[in-house]
Every structure is written in structure tokens, then in C-alpha cells.
Scaffold this active site. Structure first.
Site, PDB file in Angstrom:
ATOM      1  N   THR A   1      -5.607-111.898 -44.343  1.00  9.75           N
ATOM      2  CA  THR A   1      -6.038-112.866 -43.330  1.00  9.75           C
ATOM      3  C   THR A   1      -7.301-112.413 -42.613  1.00  9.75           C
ATOM      4  OG1 THR A   1      -3.753-113.574 -43.004  1.00  9.75           O
ATOM      5  CG2 THR A   1      -5.329-114.101 -41.257  1.00  9.75           C
TER       6      THR A   1
ATOM      7  N   LYS B   1      -4.273 -99.905 -35.771  1.00 14.98           N
ATOM      8  CA  LYS B   1      -3.844 -99.180 -34.569  1.00 14.98           C
ATOM      9  C   LYS B   1      -2.696 -98.223 -34.863  1.00 14.98           C
ATOM     10  CE  LYS B   1      -0.955-102.936 -34.307  1.00 14.98           C
ATOM     11  NZ  LYS B   1      -1.134-104.230 -34.991  1.00 14.98           N
TER      12      LYS B   1
ATOM     13  N   GLU C   1     -12.796-101.121 -32.816  1.00 15.67           N
ATOM     14  CA  GLU C   1     -12.660-102.091 -31.723  1.00 15.67           C
ATOM     15  C   GLU C   1     -11.527-103.075 -31.976  1.00 15.67           C
ATOM     16  OE1 GLU C   1     -12.761-103.484 -28.389  1.00 15.67           O
ATOM     17  OE2 GLU C   1     -14.694-102.478 -28.633  1.00 15.67           O
TER      18      GLU C   1
ATOM     19  N   GLY D   1       4.963-119.214 -36.838  1.00 13.64           N
ATOM     20  CA  GLY D   1       4.132-118.134 -37.346  1.00 13.64           C
ATOM     21  C   GLY D   1       3.626-117.176 -36.290  1.00 13.64           C
TER      22      GLY D   1
ATOM     23  N   GLU E   1       6.947-112.381 -36.576  1.00  9.61           N
ATOM     24  CA  GLU E   1       7.279-111.996 -37.937  1.00  9.61           C
ATOM     25  C   GLU E   1       8.757-112.288 -38.222  1.00  9.61           C
ATOM     26  OE1 GLU E   1       5.109-110.912 -40.062  1.00  9.61           O
ATOM     27  OE2 GLU E   1       3.413-110.491 -38.720  1.00  9.61           O
TER      28      GLU E   1
ATOM     29  N   LYS F   1      -1.090 -99.486 -29.208  1.00 11.96           N
ATOM     30  CA  LYS F   1      -2.363 -99.877 -28.593  1.00 11.96           C
ATOM     31  C   LYS F   1      -2.603 -99.123 -27.289  1.00 11.96           C
ATOM     32  CE  LYS F   1      -2.034-104.473 -30.667  1.00 11.96           C
ATOM     33  NZ  LYS F   1      -1.686-105.890 -30.429  1.00 11.96           N
TER      34      LYS F   1
END
Length: 423
Positions: A10, A102, A126, A184, A187, A202
Site C-alpha cells: 500500500t 517503527k 520520518e 478496514g 486489523e 512509536k
């Protein structure tokens, strides 16, 4: 400069779309022709909805890692392996790396950064926190003249979407989760998001850039939102003027860092209270800037791809820039034990409505030196279980835990008490 992309899912498709759409703009802004030379994925047959020259597609990562003409490697496959091996090989082969991974950074930070330094190349990430929100670059550059005092973040869109729907539509957690999965936003196995692990990874990166200290997830207190009920959110909103949010928190007090992940009651007047749906918000306080708020889409194809390509552009502009993410020095002398953290608390417990029960509950708090600010018990017939909502004055987490354990053993208390900190 030639770019190789590993991972044509994606986000990878979003990266291809940006190179297709804004190629001329990228060249004008960097003064260099960034060319997507090779795209690697195990599946190169499925239509991703973007135009791509089939000649640049491959299923072999070596076509990127061993190509001396490729300057920048983008890793977008996620997970630990083979992503770790691909990144280390790219760095060892003198290639700059851009990643949104991450989880990998949070677990293997020291190894990856050391490898980049040893080989004189850069790694940019980033997109690993906040999707398209430029919060990491701000911490590393724009806020560099500050000592960071605190970082509070709503940085998981799935959890925030669920809490927002519970608040706006009066739905229970399980019902909203099923709806989020259908749409969506969650998950099939949502554990990673709803139990706070994505947020914790994060937070580790934010703390590295904000405070110069690496705290692995196993050393963090991490709680999710699965125990929160509709009545918790309604009481917080209607009686306390607060929203319930899953927060990543890191704050520095006289050299001692307090950090963790758990649901908080956030007063409506705080900017984070208004961050709703799948959006993210990161609230940073510097000693000279004061509070600064970053807000935007924390995930999604186009927003995250924007951050990935921006990292490529930054490397094109500054390929020789030294690798020194964060303040460069450790700002932290010690990590505060979670049991020693202090806050006001909201506590909800269910108990049979009968004489003396409230007295027993109050006694447990008193024995642990916890002062109660307010108690609300909703009406019920005597002998029935009823929710009791308690707000405390500031107390230590360890004392709250001890009191809750004692209360849980009271015969007339049913179910598991829930406690949330108040920001």
C-alpha cells in the site's frame, strides 16, 4: 540519484504514485533527478492502481542491494526479518536508507545507527511515527534549540477511532471494534493496536529524538483500551469534562524521565482532547517554545508515502549530513519506576448495592493514604451490582494498584476495577 524500493504494498504504491506525479517538482526542489530505478516485491503481478514500467519490477532484493548505481534504498516491507537484514546490507554497501519500520527501529536502534555511522551513510525514518506528520524532523531540527520537557501523543489511529466512535455514538468497545474491522480501520487481529504496542514503539522513537535515551518496550508500562466501557467514556465526558484517549507520554522532571502508554482522561480544554477519528496528534513542550502541537493523518497510503519521499529528497539535498538523530547527548539521568508516577485517577468498579460496601471501599483507599475527591454511585435496587465512579486526588501509581487489589478482594465487588490517569 537512483532509488530502489523494497516493498510494493500500500505505502510502496503511494511512493510510486508520488514519483510519477511530482517527479518534476522533486527535481526542482532538490536540483537532482531522483529516479526510481528498481522496485522489488514477492508479488509483482497484482495491479496496485499505479503506472509502473514492468521492466523495473523484480522479486529479488539483491537487484537493489547489490546494484552500485542505486544510492537510496527504501524499505517498506515491515516486520523484523528480512527487513533488518536488508537494511543492514544496504548500509554496509554504502547506500542511504529510508524506512517507515517503527517496530524494527524500536528493537534494533543501536545496531542500525552504528552500522550507518560506520559506513558514512544516512538512515531516515520520518514515516515511522505519525505518517505524514513531520514531527520527527521537527524534534531533530526545528526544536533543536530547546530542552524537551514533555511529549504527549495520540499516535494510533485505530485506537483513537474506536474511542471516538464509542464517545460520539454511545457504542460499546466490541461493537465498534467489529465495525472498525469491517471498514478496514482495524486489523483482523487488532491486538497490536488496541493493547498499545504500536503506540509504544512509536513512543520509543519519539523519546530517542526528544531526550536522547533508548528505552526498550519491555521496560515500558503499556496498557491498551480493551477494558474501557461506554459508561467510562460517558462519565468522563458528562461529569468530568474529559475525553478518553490512548496516550503515549514522556516527560522529564529534574533529570528523571517518566514514560509509558495507557488510556488517560484528557480535559476538554486540552488540544489533544479534540483529536478524533483516525487522526493523530503530538503535543510537545520545549523549555523555550512552550507547547507545540502537530496534527494530521497518522497512516494511509498517500500521507505516509509523502514522508518517505520527503526523506529521499532530504538525503538528495544533504547526502553528507552527519547522522545524529536526537539531541546528541543523553538528557536523562534515570527512568522513573511506573509505580512511583503520580496523578489524579478515575476509578470505576462494580459492586453490589448494599449497606457498608462504600465504607469498605473507602477504607481500602484510606489505608493506602489515597484521598478521594468524589464518589458517584448510580441508582440500582438493593442487592444488584452497580457501577461506582471514584475520582482521587493526586496519588502514587503503586498505592493505587495496592488499593485496587484490596478492593478486588471485597466480597461484594464484582468484576475487575478499571483505573485511568487524568492528564
Amino acid at each position: 540519484m537512483n532509488v530502489g524500493l523494497i516493498g510494493f504494498g500500500t505505502i510502496g504504491a503511494g511512493v510510486v504514485e508520488i514519483f510519477n506525479t511530482n517527479h518534476d517538482l522533486i527535481r526542482e526542489k532538490t536540483g537532482k533527478d531522483l529516479k526510481l530505478k528498481r522496485v522489488v516485491d514477492l508479488d509483482i503481478e497484482t495491479d496496485r492502481g499505479v503506472d509502473i514500467d514492468p521492466e523495473i519490477l523484480s522479486t529479488d532484493a539483491d537487484d537493489i542491494l547489490n546494484d552500485p548505481e542505486i544510492d537510496i534504498v527504501i524499505e517498506l516491507i515491515g516486520g523484523y526479518e528480512p527487513a533488518r537484514s536488508f537494511i543492514l546490507r544496504a548500509l554496509e554497501n554504502g547506500k542511504h536508507v529510508v524506512t517507515a519500520n517503527k517496530a524494527l527501529l524500536a528493537r534494533h536502534w543501536d545496531e542500525i545507527m552504528a552500522t550507518a555511522r560506520e559506513n558514512g551513510v544516512r538512515i531516515a525514518f520520518e514515516a515511522s511515527v505519525g505518517g505524514g506528520i513531520p514531527v520527527l524532523r521537527a524534534l531533530n531540527e526545528s526544536l533543536a534549540a530547546n530542552r524537551i520537557k514533555s511529549i504527549y501523543g495520540i499516535i494510533n489511529g485505530t485506537a483513537n477511532y474506536i474511542l471516538t466512535r464509542m464517545a460520539s455514538e454511545g457504542m460499546e468497545f466490541d461493537d465498534v471494534l467489529r465495525e472498525a474491522q469491517r471498514l478496514g480501520y482495524a486489523e483482523r487481529d487488532p491486538t497490536f493496536d488496541i493493547e498499545g504496542h504500536d503506540t509504544a514503539q512509536k513512543l520509543i522513537i519519539l523519546a530517542l529524538l526528544g531526550f536522547g535515551v533508548y528505552v526498550p518496550e519491555e521496560d515500558l508500562h503499556v496498557e491498551g483500551i480493551s477494558k474501557i466501557r461506554r459508561d467510562d467514556i460517558e462519565y468522563a465526558n458528562n461529569e468530568l469534562g474529559c475525553s478518553v484517549k490512548l496516550l503515549a507520554t514522556a516527560s522529564l522532571d529534574d533529570g528523571e524521565l517518566e514514560m509509558g502508554v495507557m488510556p488517560f482522561l484528557v480535559p476538554h480544554e486540552h488540544l489533544l482532547s479534540s483529536v478524533n477519528g483516525v487522526f493523530n496528534g503530538i503535543y510537545i513542550t520545549g523549555d523555550f517554545t512552550g507547547p507545540v502541537m502537530f496534527y494530521g493523518k497518522g497512516a494511509g497510503r498517500r500521507a505516509t508515502a509523502s514522508a518517505v519521499v520527503a526523506d529521499c529528497m532530504d538525503i538528495a539535498l544533504n547526502p553528507e549530513s552527519p547522522l545524529q538523530p536526537g539531541p546528541g547527548v543523553r538528557m536523562v539521568e534515570s527512568i522513573r519506576e511506573f509505580r512511583e508516577t503520580r496523578s489524579r485517577y478515575y476509578i470505576r468498579l462494580d459492586a453490589v448495592d448494599r449497606p457498608g460496601v462504600l465504607h469498605e471501599i473507602a477504607g481500602a483507599f484510606s489505608r493506602h493514604e489515597i484521598s478521594i475527591e468524589s464518589v458517584t454511585q448510580k441508582g440500582a435496587l438493593e442487592g444488584e451490582s452497580v457501577p461506582i465512579y471514584i475520582v482521587t486526588h493526586e496519588a502514587a501509581e503503586g498505592d493505587i494498584q495496592s488499593a485496587i487489589r484490596e478492593i478486588s478482594e471485597i466480597r461484594w465487588v464484582t468484576g475487575e476495577p478499571v483505573r485511568l490517569k487524568i492528564l
